[in-house]
Design a protein around this motif. Structure first.
Motif, PDB file in Angstrom:
ATOM      1  N   ALA A  38       0.835  -1.206   0.000  1.00 55.13           N
ATOM      2  CA  ALA A  38       0.000   0.000   0.000  1.00 55.13           C
ATOM      3  C   ALA A  38       0.871   1.257   0.000  1.00 55.13           C
ATOM      4  O   ALA A  38       0.593   2.213  -0.748  1.00 55.13           O
ATOM      5  N   ILE A  39       1.902   1.249   0.806  1.00 53.96           N
ATOM      6  CA  ILE A  39       2.818   2.395   0.838  1.00 53.96           C
ATOM      7  C   ILE A  39       3.509   2.542  -0.515  1.00 53.96           C
ATOM      8  O   ILE A  39       3.603   3.633  -1.068  1.00 53.96           O
ATOM      9  N   GLY A  40       3.976   1.442  -1.079  1.00 54.07           N
ATOM     10  CA  GLY A  40       4.655   1.474  -2.374  1.00 54.07           C
ATOM     11  C   GLY A  40       3.761   1.965  -3.488  1.00 54.07           C
ATOM     12  O   GLY A  40       4.179   2.770  -4.335  1.00 54.07           O
ATOM     13  N   LEU A  41       2.526   1.501  -3.520  1.00 56.64           N
ATOM     14  CA  LEU A  41       1.607   1.925  -4.576  1.00 56.64           C
ATOM     15  C   LEU A  41       1.229   3.398  -4.458  1.00 56.64           C
ATOM     16  O   LEU A  41       1.060   4.082  -5.465  1.00 56.64           O
ATOM     17  N   THR A  42       1.095   3.879  -3.245  1.00 53.28           N
ATOM     18  CA  THR A  42       0.770   5.290  -3.043  1.00 53.28           C
ATOM     19  C   THR A  42       1.915   6.176  -3.506  1.00 53.28           C
ATOM     20  O   THR A  42       1.720   7.143  -4.251  1.00 53.28           O
ATOM     21  N   GLU A  43       3.122   5.836  -3.087  1.00 53.95           N
ATOM     22  CA  GLU A  43       4.241   6.701  -3.414  1.00 53.95           C
ATOM     23  C   GLU A  43       4.634   6.643  -4.878  1.00 53.95           C
ATOM     24  O   GLU A  43       5.209   7.589  -5.395  1.00 53.95           O
ATOM     25  N   VAL A  44       4.311   5.575  -5.577  1.00 54.70           N
ATOM     26  CA  VAL A  44       4.672   5.517  -6.999  1.00 54.70           C
ATOM     27  C   VAL A  44       3.958   6.624  -7.783  1.00 54.70           C
ATOM     28  O   VAL A  44       4.541   7.241  -8.670  1.00 54.70           O
ATOM     29  N   PHE A  45       2.734   6.921  -7.452  1.00 54.49           N
ATOM     30  CA  PHE A  45       1.995   7.973  -8.153  1.00 54.49           C
ATOM     31  C   PHE A  45       2.469   9.362  -7.741  1.00 54.49           C
ATOM     32  O   PHE A  45       2.740  10.207  -8.591  1.00 54.49           O
ATOM     33  N   THR A  46       2.578   9.594  -6.450  1.00 49.12           N
ATOM     34  CA  THR A  46       2.960  10.930  -5.992  1.00 49.12           C
ATOM     35  C   THR A  46       4.379  11.280  -6.411  1.00 49.12           C
ATOM     36  O   THR A  46       4.639  12.384  -6.899  1.00 49.12           O
ATOM     37  N   LYS A  47       5.302  10.350  -6.268  1.00 42.24           N
ATOM     38  CA  LYS A  47       6.691  10.657  -6.598  1.00 42.24           C
ATOM     39  C   LYS A  47       6.938  10.697  -8.097  1.00 42.24           C
ATOM     40  O   LYS A  47       7.835  11.412  -8.549  1.00 42.24           O
ATOM     41  N   SER A  48       6.171   9.987  -8.882  1.00 38.35           N
ATOM     42  CA  SER A  48       6.296  10.089 -10.341  1.00 38.35           C
ATOM     43  C   SER A  48       5.924  11.482 -10.805  1.00 38.35           C
ATOM     44  O   SER A  48       6.615  12.088 -11.637  1.00 38.35           O
ATOM     45  N   LEU A  49       4.835  11.996 -10.283  1.00 32.79           N
ATOM     46  CA  LEU A  49       4.427  13.351 -10.642  1.00 32.79           C
ATOM     47  C   LEU A  49       5.437  14.392 -10.171  1.00 32.79           C
ATOM     48  O   LEU A  49       5.788  15.309 -10.918  1.00 32.79           O
ATOM     49  N   LEU A  50       5.910  14.238  -8.952  1.00 34.26           N
ATOM     50  CA  LEU A  50       6.899  15.180  -8.437  1.00 34.26           C
ATOM     51  C   LEU A  50       8.176  15.159  -9.268  1.00 34.26           C
ATOM     52  O   LEU A  50       8.746  16.199  -9.586  1.00 34.26           O
ATOM     53  N   TYR A  51       8.629  13.968  -9.650  1.00 36.12           N
ATOM     54  CA  TYR A  51       9.841  13.863 -10.460  1.00 36.12           C
ATOM     55  C   TYR A  51       9.637  14.517 -11.823  1.00 36.12           C
ATOM     56  O   TYR A  51      10.512  15.247 -12.304  1.00 36.12           O
ATOM     57  N   TYR A  52       8.521  14.267 -12.456  1.00 30.82           N
ATOM     58  CA  TYR A  52       8.234  14.837 -13.772  1.00 30.82           C
ATOM     59  C   TYR A  52       8.302  16.370 -13.716  1.00 30.82           C
ATOM     60  O   TYR A  52       8.975  17.001 -14.524  1.00 30.82           O
ATOM     61  N   PHE A  53       7.622  16.962 -12.748  1.00 28.59           N
ATOM     62  CA  PHE A  53       7.624  18.418 -12.641  1.00 28.59           C
ATOM     63  C   PHE A  53       9.008  18.949 -12.265  1.00 28.59           C
ATOM     64  O   PHE A  53       9.437  20.000 -12.743  1.00 28.59           O
ATOM     65  N   HIS A  54       9.728  18.222 -11.431  1.00 29.17           N
ATOM     66  CA  HIS A  54      11.096  18.594 -11.069  1.00 29.17           C
ATOM     67  C   HIS A  54      11.992  18.580 -12.312  1.00 29.17           C
ATOM     68  O   HIS A  54      12.769  19.510 -12.553  1.00 29.17           O
ATOM     69  N   GLU A  55      11.889  17.542 -13.107  1.00 36.16           N
ATOM     70  CA  GLU A  55      12.666  17.410 -14.341  1.00 36.16           C
ATOM     71  C   GLU A  55      12.349  18.550 -15.307  1.00 36.16           C
ATOM     72  O   GLU A  55      13.253  19.155 -15.888  1.00 36.16           O
ATOM     73  N   ARG A  56      11.073  18.845 -15.487  1.00 35.10           N
ATOM     74  CA  ARG A  56      10.685  19.911 -16.407  1.00 35.10           C
ATOM     75  C   ARG A  56      11.153  21.275 -15.898  1.00 35.10           C
ATOM     76  O   ARG A  56      11.569  22.129 -16.684  1.00 35.10           O
TER      77      ARG A  56
END
Length: 69
Positions: A38-56
């Motif tokens: 549950a922790i892994g599935l939650t963080e995969v979505f939040t951190k993917s979005l954060l990384y994308y915006f950080h990269e951009r």
């Protein structure tokens, strides 16, 4: 300059690695496979979005870039 799809692909590949790490740590700390998943599935979505915006955002920052010759 990276395309949006490349930044997204990089975010996903990094999150797979990060999620496996998070799930292992969560399993060790909690002893629960369900909670670790549950922790892994939650963080995969939040951190993917954060990384994308950080990269951009970093694509807009000229610091450390060399100009093509």
């Amino acid at each position: 300059m990276d395309t949006h799809s490349r930044s997204f692909a990089k975010a996903l590949s990094w999150r797979v690695t990060g999620t496996i790490d998070t799930m292992i740590i969560s399993l060790v700390v909690t002893g629960s496979i369900k909670l670790a998943a549950a922790i892994g599935l939650t963080e995969v979505f939040t951190k993917s979005l954060l990384y994308y915006f950080h990269e951009r955002a970093w694509l807009k920052i000229p610091y450390g870039r060399k100009t093509p010759a």
